[in-house]
Scaffold this active site. Structure first.
Site, PDB file in Angstrom:
ATOM      1  CG  ASP A 179      -4.651  37.381  -8.125  1.00  0.00           C
ATOM      2  OD1 ASP A 179      -4.728  36.148  -8.226  1.00  0.00           O
ATOM      3  OD2 ASP A 179      -5.141  38.018  -7.175  1.00  0.00           O
ATOM      4  CE  LYS A 218       0.319  34.826  -3.131  1.00  0.00           C
ATOM      5  NZ  LYS A 218       0.104  33.910  -4.288  1.00  0.00           N
ATOM      6  CD  GLU A 263      -0.909  37.275  -6.012  1.00  0.00           C
ATOM      7  OE1 GLU A 263      -0.925  36.051  -5.904  1.00  0.00           O
ATOM      8  OE2 GLU A 263      -1.670  38.032  -5.362  1.00  0.00           O
ATOM      9  CE  LYS A 295      -3.293  28.095  -4.327  1.00  0.00           C
ATOM     10  NZ  LYS A 295      -4.395  28.502  -5.239  1.00  0.00           N
ATOM     11  NE  ARG A 322      -3.146   0.698  -0.640  1.00  0.00           N
ATOM     12  CZ  ARG A 322      -3.454   0.764  -1.926  1.00  0.00           C
ATOM     13  NH1 ARG A 322      -3.083   1.808  -2.647  1.00  0.00           N
ATOM     14  NH2 ARG A 322      -4.103  -0.217  -2.515  1.00  0.00           N
TER      15      ARG A 322
END
Length: 278
Positions: A217, A166, A196, A134, A99
């Site tokens: 963005d 950001k 951004e 992410k 597994r």
């Protein structure tokens, strides 16, 4: 692109400890200690392979006497019913590792396969597909490696790689110009700055600040086209936000240079493969 062995071994040992704990109550009570078997990884779909070396290393760490024969390499395309790799060794060891090995193989190959679909979708446009931050904790390097196996490129690996302004940085600091001035007064000479932008006013401000990488963005494709025209090759333009396989080509045709897609690592889904005993 090769992942360091210490990284691979660390994540494998963590996974094995989590799964086996101290006993496999089924295998240890059912299978004779001296039993040996032949087994193989079987592909149950078409896609791009990734994570095979890691999956095979799971087998090695479980039992160093296991013999392994690989039929493919990471980055290669595989078809349904392909035998990816073969194993010969202690039956209990193969069952205990099954597994964990498949988890790595299926997850990595799923990312590579989805990335490959995205790359194929825009192959004639000149735009690059990149990942984002992410990623799952502890698996970032594996997930970004899988993106490369699928033909994509990597964005920042971590917050130390480059300065990324950001929207929240910009709002907290009082604007792009001020933020860039502060960073340039403190940043090392090898680090780059990207910002951004949400509208054309911010785009022009970023260009006037001399930034060479600008992220658009969540802009519409019409606004992206206008941004490409305004920029006129003075900076690399990166499209980001709500980009899917369905609208990807439209985004690429706007003329942007880079398309970053978080779903490469968090939404690709698993590749279908299994371990079979001969």
């Amino acid at each position: 692109m090769n992942l360091p062995q210490f990284y691979i071994d660390d994540i494998i040992k963590t996974a094995l400890k989590e799964d086996i704990n101290y006993i496999d109550i089924t295998t240890d009570l059912l299978i004779a200690e001296n039993s040996v078997s032949n087994a193989f990884f079987l592909s149950k779909a078409e896609g791009i392979l990734a994570g095979l070396d890691i999956a095979c290393r799971v087998m090695e760490l479980s039992d160093r006497s296991v013999q392994i024969k690989k039929h493919f390499r990471d980055g290669e395309r595989i078809k349904k019913d392909d035998i990816i790799a073969e194993f010969y060794g202690n039956t209990a060891s193969l069952l205990k590792a099954e597994r964990t090995a498949l988890n790595f193989l299926r997850h990595a190959s799923g990312i590579a396969t989805y990335t490959g679909r995205c790359v194929e979708e825009i192959k004639d446009t000149g735009a690059r597909i990149t990942d984002t931050r992410k990623t799952l904790p502890g698996l970032r390097a594996l997930q970004k490696y899988s993106v490369v196996c699928g033909g994509g490129f990597n964005h920042r690996f971590n917050l130390s790689d480059a300065a990324m302004l950001k929207n929240n940085h910009i709002d907290a600091c009082g604007g792009i110009t001020k933020a860039v001035e502060i960073l340039r007064s403190k940043i090392g000479h090898t680090a780059t700055i990207e910002a951004e932008v949400r509208n054309f006013e911010e785009l022009n401000e970023a260009l006037e600040a001399g930034l060479k990488i600008i992220m658009l963005d969540n802009m519409s494709t019409d606004d992206m086209k206008k941004a490409v025209k305004i920029t006129s090759s003075r900076a690399l333009l990166e499209a980001s936000g709500n980009i899917t396989l369905e609208n990807l080509r439209q985004v690429a045709l706007t003329g942007v240079d880079i398309i970053s897609i978080g779903a490469l690592t968090y939404g690709a889904g698993e590749f279908d493969a299994s371990l079979r005993f001969a």
